[in-house]
Scaffold this active site. Structure first.
Site, PDB file in Angstrom:
ATOM      1  N   ARG A   1      68.742  45.640  12.671  1.00  0.00           N
ATOM      2  CA  ARG A   1      69.658  45.108  11.650  1.00  0.00           C
ATOM      3  C   ARG A   1      70.624  44.045  12.170  1.00  0.00           C
ATOM      4  O   ARG A   1      70.620  43.694  13.330  1.00  0.00           O
ATOM      5  CB  ARG A   1      70.477  46.258  11.051  1.00  0.00           C
ATOM      6  N   ASP A   2      71.465  43.590  11.260  1.00  0.00           N
ATOM      7  CA  ASP A   2      72.590  42.670  11.526  1.00  0.00           C
ATOM      8  C   ASP A   2      72.126  41.253  11.879  1.00  0.00           C
ATOM      9  O   ASP A   2      72.463  40.721  12.959  1.00  0.00           O
ATOM     10  CB  ASP A   2      73.519  43.223  12.632  1.00  0.00           C
TER      11      ASP A   2
ATOM     12  N   ASP B   1      82.655  45.800   9.530  1.00  0.00           N
ATOM     13  CA  ASP B   1      82.325  44.518  10.181  1.00  0.00           C
ATOM     14  C   ASP B   1      82.641  43.266   9.349  1.00  0.00           C
ATOM     15  O   ASP B   1      82.318  43.212   8.164  1.00  0.00           O
ATOM     16  CB  ASP B   1      80.824  44.433  10.468  1.00  0.00           C
TER      17      ASP B   1
ATOM     18  N   LEU C   1      87.146  51.291   2.326  1.00  0.00           N
ATOM     19  CA  LEU C   1      87.056  51.105   3.781  1.00  0.00           C
ATOM     20  C   LEU C   1      86.449  49.751   4.128  1.00  0.00           C
ATOM     21  O   LEU C   1      85.495  49.318   3.496  1.00  0.00           O
ATOM     22  CB  LEU C   1      86.191  52.223   4.367  1.00  0.00           C
ATOM     23  N   LEU C   2      87.017  49.111   5.116  1.00  0.00           N
ATOM     24  CA  LEU C   2      86.473  47.847   5.648  1.00  0.00           C
ATOM     25  C   LEU C   2      85.846  48.143   7.001  1.00  0.00           C
ATOM     26  O   LEU C   2      86.391  48.929   7.771  1.00  0.00           O
ATOM     27  CB  LEU C   2      87.632  46.852   5.783  1.00  0.00           C
TER      28      LEU C   2
HETATM   29  C1  FRU Z   1      78.390  48.125  12.938  1.00  0.00           C
HETATM   30  C2  FRU Z   1      77.419  48.598  11.862  1.00  0.00           C
HETATM   31  C3  FRU Z   1      76.263  47.635  11.718  1.00  0.00           C
HETATM   32  C4  FRU Z   1      75.796  47.908  10.317  1.00  0.00           C
HETATM   33  C5  FRU Z   1      77.115  48.157   9.602  1.00  0.00           C
HETATM   34  C6  FRU Z   1      77.046  49.150   8.472  1.00  0.00           C
HETATM   35  O1  FRU Z   1      79.669  48.614  12.752  1.00  0.00           O
HETATM   36  O2  FRU Z   1      76.971  49.905  12.163  1.00  0.00           O
HETATM   37  O3  FRU Z   1      75.236  47.792  12.679  1.00  0.00           O
HETATM   38  O4  FRU Z   1      75.102  46.831   9.757  1.00  0.00           O
HETATM   39  O5  FRU Z   1      78.013  48.620  10.585  1.00  0.00           O
HETATM   40  O6  FRU Z   1      78.256  49.202   7.790  1.00  0.00           O
END
Ligand code: FRU
Length: 490
Positions: A177-178, A63, A60-61
């Protein structure tokens, strides 16, 4: 997954694909339960595999992550669960490209490998320290149902991982996160998505002199006042006059005919001293299609700001999963701000996908792999795409209502039904031009040279379909497009 594969140079890992990329495999000692070349070749020939988009080998892909142009090469990463076609243990898969249209599988996959990222290498970005590319991401770690976020840096070309932000500060939960990093004057800045202790969403900003040691700067004050429990994947982009703040506010409030969570933006000015996003526009949707979330931007070789979106949605499964892979990235688009408006256009390199223009567009079948331009639109119309005996995708323009509607209710393969079967876009004024990219399981519609975009997945029954239009006076151009995913694992 549990069987170890040992490579000739004595590296050992638990996944055939990763071993293959790390150089050489000896498969005599194990069964390739997850992926082998034969399985991959089957997957590659399945009906919904796209011809010129980025998609996962198996798995699965989600972000797009860590994109950067460095030493003549584009590095594109994405969230990837290699072992199953549902969300699970996340890696970063790595793809390289010289031109943003031809891709190769890269070898700098980010694997969860330390206690701080044991439950996944979550989303993040790339930046340069001197001439070295650094990746920064959120290590996901859950113990006794308690989630602790760790921000980790790792040079792209080495396995050394360093913890740079340990957990979440007081006032915020583990949904933190992120990281997206950019450089301004002599400082590095980083924006992170967060959830406050009172379970509302926001973003926070860190700063660093050297890109290695990071300090909390402030929570960004904005005038966003809709319901939200968490903001994911924020990005703050400086344009000449204005700044663009992109983020994904998650809310439990369900709106009719709209995606589970929004991907949107505000245009304003980041005031570094006050910690505020001033003179901001209202929050607007970035993409009006069914599938667009968690975007990522970076600068191309000419300094254009390029954006990719994940053509998917949280908590949703797609029909391609049955073939061993699922979900995809959008095409790259260029972002500009013009008189306070966001303009999104297909990346100029996409023109190199074109084969010779087809003159006679109607009354014949086309492979689902083309670019189609409608110009000089003056009246309402109904356009049917992916049309065969028992299905079609309908795109309607209502001139009086100034509305464009995408309706996938007449397609055989239905999915994400909880979020409705139509998407609408209210035009600023009239519709003059549409530029539509169709790949085998996707459609991206660019409206009026950048006014708006609609990106969606679509799972047609047949590989070739007709196109019909109930209006004669529109100028139509169709370019069949080349296949660029010709390398292994793409
Ligand atoms: C967004 C998210 C991000 C997280 C990632 C995990 O789609 O939920 O906040 O880092 O996907 O796969």
């Amino acid at each position: 997954m549990n069987s170890a594969y040992t490579s000739e140079n004595n590296k050992s890992c638990d996944n055939f694909f990763l071993c293959y990329l790390k150089g050489g495999i000896d498969t005599t000692g194990g069964t390739m339960d997850i992926l082998n070349l034969e399985k991959y070749n089957q997957l590659k020939n399945t009906q919904w595999r796209n011809a010129y988009h980025i998609q996962p080998p198996p798995g699965l892909l989600n972000d797009p992550n860590g994109m950067i142009y460095h030493d003549g090469v584009y590095h594109i990463f994405y969230q990837w669960h290699p072992f199953e076609t549902r969300h699970g243990l996340k890696y970063w898969n790595h793809v390289t490209s010289k031109d943003l249209i031809h891709f190769e599988q890269g070898s700098q996959i980010v694997e969860p490998s330390i206690q701080y990222d044991k439950d996944g290498a979550y989303s993040g970005s790339a930046y340069r320290i001197d001439d070295e590319v650094m990746l920064i991401y959120t290590g996901n770690s859950v113990n006794d149902n308690v989630r602790t976020p760790y921000q980790i840096i790792k040079p792209m070309n080495s396995d050394d991982k360093t913890l740079v932000v340990d957990g979440n500060p007081e006032g915020y939960t583990g949904h933190y996160r992120d990281p997206k990093v950019w450089k301004e004057d002599d400082m590095y800045l980083m924006i992170l998505g967060a959830q406050r202790d009172d379970l509302t969403g926001c973003v926070v900003v860190y700063e660093s002199k050297d890109g290695l040691k990071w300090d909390f700067k402030h929570e960004l004050k904005t005038n966003y006042n809709e319901d939200s429990f968490m903001w994911e994947c924020p990005d703050l982009i400086k344009f000449e006059e204005d700044d663009l703040l992109i983020f994904c506010p998650q809310s439990t409030i369900k709106k009719e005919n709209s995606n589970i969570y929004d991907l949107g933006y505000m245009i304003g000015h980041y005031n570094k001293n006050q910690g505020s996003f001033d003179d901001a526009s209202k929050f607007k949707i970035l993409d009006h299609g069914f599938e667009s979330y968690a975007s990522h931007t970076f600068e191309d070789e000419h300094g254009n700001r390029v954006l990719y979106v994940w053509m998917g949605a949280a908590d949703t499964s797609y029909p391609d999963a049955k073939d061993g892979w699922t979900q995809m990235l959008s095409l790259p688009r260029v972002l500009e701000l013009e008189n306070g408006h966001l303009i999104q256009t297909p990346h100029p390199h996409l023109k190199d996908l074109r084969l010779e223009k087809e003159i006679d567009v109607f009354n014949k079948k086309h492979q689902n792999q083309y670019e189609r331009i409608l110009e000089d639109i003056k009246d309402s119309f109904e356009l049917e795409l992916f049309k065969n005996e028992d299905e079609s995708l309908l795109l309607t323009y209502d001139k009086d209502a100034k509305k464009l509607t995408l309706d996938r209710s007449k397609m055989k393969h239905q999915f994400a039904l909880d979020y409705g079967v139509i998407r609408e876009y209210n035009l600023k004024d009239s519709l003059n031009k549409l530029q539509i990219y169709v790949d085998h399981s996707s459609i991206e519609i660019f409206i009026n040279d950048g006014e708006a975009v609609m990106s969606s997945r679509i799972f047609p029954n047949q590989k070739e379909n007709e196109i019909t239009l109930n209006q004669k006076n529109i100028i139509i151009t169709l370019y069949p497009l080349i296949t660029t995913n010709t390398k292994d694992f793409l």
